[in-house]
Write an enzyme that holds these catalytic residues in place. Sequence first.
Site, PDB file in Angstrom:
ATOM      1  N   CYS A 143       0.819  -1.225   0.000  1.00  0.00           N
ATOM      2  CA  CYS A 143       0.000   0.000   0.000  1.00  0.00           C
ATOM      3  C   CYS A 143       0.845   1.264   0.000  1.00  0.00           C
ATOM      4  O   CYS A 143       0.310   2.382  -0.181  1.00  0.00           O
ATOM      5  CB  CYS A 143      -0.949   0.000   1.188  1.00  0.00           C
ATOM      6  SG  CYS A 143      -0.118   0.080   2.813  1.00  0.00           S
ATOM      7  N   CYS A 311     -44.596 -54.240 -44.584  1.00  0.00           N
ATOM      8  CA  CYS A 311     -44.148 -54.733 -45.876  1.00  0.00           C
ATOM      9  C   CYS A 311     -42.803 -54.137 -46.251  1.00  0.00           C
ATOM     10  O   CYS A 311     -42.175 -53.431 -45.479  1.00  0.00           O
ATOM     11  CB  CYS A 311     -45.185 -54.393 -46.948  1.00  0.00           C
ATOM     12  SG  CYS A 311     -45.405 -52.619 -47.197  1.00  0.00           S
ATOM     13  N   CYS A 325     -37.623 -49.895 -51.971  1.00  0.00           N
ATOM     14  CA  CYS A 325     -37.792 -51.280 -51.521  1.00  0.00           C
ATOM     15  C   CYS A 325     -36.754 -51.572 -50.431  1.00  0.00           C
ATOM     16  O   CYS A 325     -35.561 -51.306 -50.615  1.00  0.00           O
ATOM     17  CB  CYS A 325     -37.622 -52.241 -52.690  1.00  0.00           C
ATOM     18  SG  CYS A 325     -37.544 -53.999 -52.192  1.00  0.00           S
ATOM     19  N   HIS A 335     -41.440 -51.399 -58.655  1.00  0.00           N
ATOM     20  CA  HIS A 335     -41.903 -52.617 -57.998  1.00  0.00           C
ATOM     21  C   HIS A 335     -43.403 -52.764 -58.143  1.00  0.00           C
ATOM     22  O   HIS A 335     -44.133 -51.817 -58.395  1.00  0.00           O
ATOM     23  CB  HIS A 335     -41.528 -52.603 -56.512  1.00  0.00           C
ATOM     24  CG  HIS A 335     -40.049 -52.763 -56.278  1.00  0.00           C
ATOM     25  ND1 HIS A 335     -39.136 -51.781 -56.596  1.00  0.00           N
ATOM     26  CD2 HIS A 335     -39.332 -53.798 -55.756  1.00  0.00           C
ATOM     27  CE1 HIS A 335     -37.918 -52.187 -56.286  1.00  0.00           C
ATOM     28  NE2 HIS A 335     -38.010 -53.419 -55.769  1.00  0.00           N
TER      29      HIS A 335
END
Length: 554
Positions: A143, A311, A325, A335
């Site tokens: 300081c 499917c 597919c 298809h």
Amino acid sequence: MDSEDELLGIHDMEWGEDDFYSGGGSDDDYNESDDGDEPDYGFVEEELDDSVMIASHRSQINYVVLKEEDIRRLQMDDIGRVSMVLSISEAEASVLLLHYHWSVSKVHDEWFADEERVRKAVGILERPVVSTLDGGELTCGICFEPFQREEVVSLACGHPFCSTCWTGYISTTINDGPGCLMLKCPEPSCPAAVGQDMFEKFASKEDKEKYYKYFLRSYIEDNRKMKWCPAPGCENAIEFTAGTSNYDVSCSCSRSFCWNCTEEAHRPVDCHTVAQWIRKNSAESENMNWILANSKPCPKCKRPIEKNHGCMHMTCTPPCKYEFCWLCLNAWTAHGERTGGFYACNRYESAKQEGLYDEAEKRREMAKNSLERYTHYYERWASNQTAKAVEDLQKAQLEKLEKLSDIQCTPESQLKFITEAWLQIIECRRVLKWTYAYGYYLPDHDKKQFFEYLQGEAESGLERLHKCVEKELEVFLIAEGSSDNFNHFRTKLTGLTSITKTYFENLVKALENGLADVDATQGASSKSTSSKSSKTKGGGKGKGSYKSKNSDGN
């Protein structure tokens, strides 16, 4: 192999008793004594004293569990020893030990080799580096305010700082973390060390608690022979004794772990294999294997698609919406009925016959097999977690033993054999769990078959012990009064515990040895094959013989 004697010859160890591991005898044998004498179970020659079992277990321990007060005592002992031998203050001894990672021998060696060099390196100065006049005012180096001589404090270096600045400096460094343990003089480039006496003088109560916590932890974290228990919330440390290959340790908090890698205890698997297995369990490789085995990429956008029912007509999710597919991955517009309808694809079948899909199918099949193999071992590894067994042990200790003591008019000190059985179950579950990681990385086919046989015997033996301590004990917990059969139950459970412990210890040794005895005896076994084949085929084979399962190609 044609007899159990030959099986035992493969590995120079006792794997267990036939009646125990082959299921011989009834589980209720202790209820069938004709003459009042204790029955012969085929695996217990005499009743074992619980204290003998516990002493035998402790004699194998190569580590010490340290509580906080133990650590502080060891720390202060080291500080006092260095202070006395080197004729320095305890604060200076602490600075030296921190610098040399709490190695007393290293401190002594370095100090007596070159004391002046050590003092400079550590920051323990013998004389000030700045001189001050007697009387008058001194300027604080932080300081820059003037203070009377008695209002400033200096280290051995002589740099003056006021009490307020010392307090702020020390508080800031403590709150920055463990680096405060190696704190130096606030003067830039000054090597003087800030000793423990300065922290004691200027730190607040809260900051002192933090400092001494860092100070205590450094004793463990800088010591090669000590490690903290990794259990959450546990403040214990483990001091390990070198000179042994067994790194499994158990903290007083019930956490068992490997001292070498700090993962959970994992004998008979080495630390490298454990690291591999843990990486595999957490890695993305198995996710990719699953995707490869159970999905196909959209031919247009390449996103993976899983088909779980329906499917062969697939439609990719928006914004792609490509229709194709599932079998041949060609556009669905090509298809129809002529290609086999919605549930077949003759284009795929004809292309498959021509070998156009061989490589992709092979890759998918390999991924599927790899995934199924990994899943097989992982599910069994996970199913042998010890958490349930630990919970059952705690429940038995808190509830069942007290109740059993009242019903059977037996002091709890004589029921330690039940606790010992549960502790053995926990240990065996842990070993069995890691045998699946061991099996996953075991490449040798001959050894693998033998390993699976030993693993199966271990599982059946452990289940028998678990059933005895869990199911058969219930008979005496619901009884209205003491039972004459309780002593027979004690003998049976003690015997099962002893045999299971012996078997698993031998199993661990064999696996850690890489089942080397199988290699050592393969040559001898092949030499005797011709002579054995001339024996009568109708002759009996030994119980539990592994090789007999494969002698006819099964």
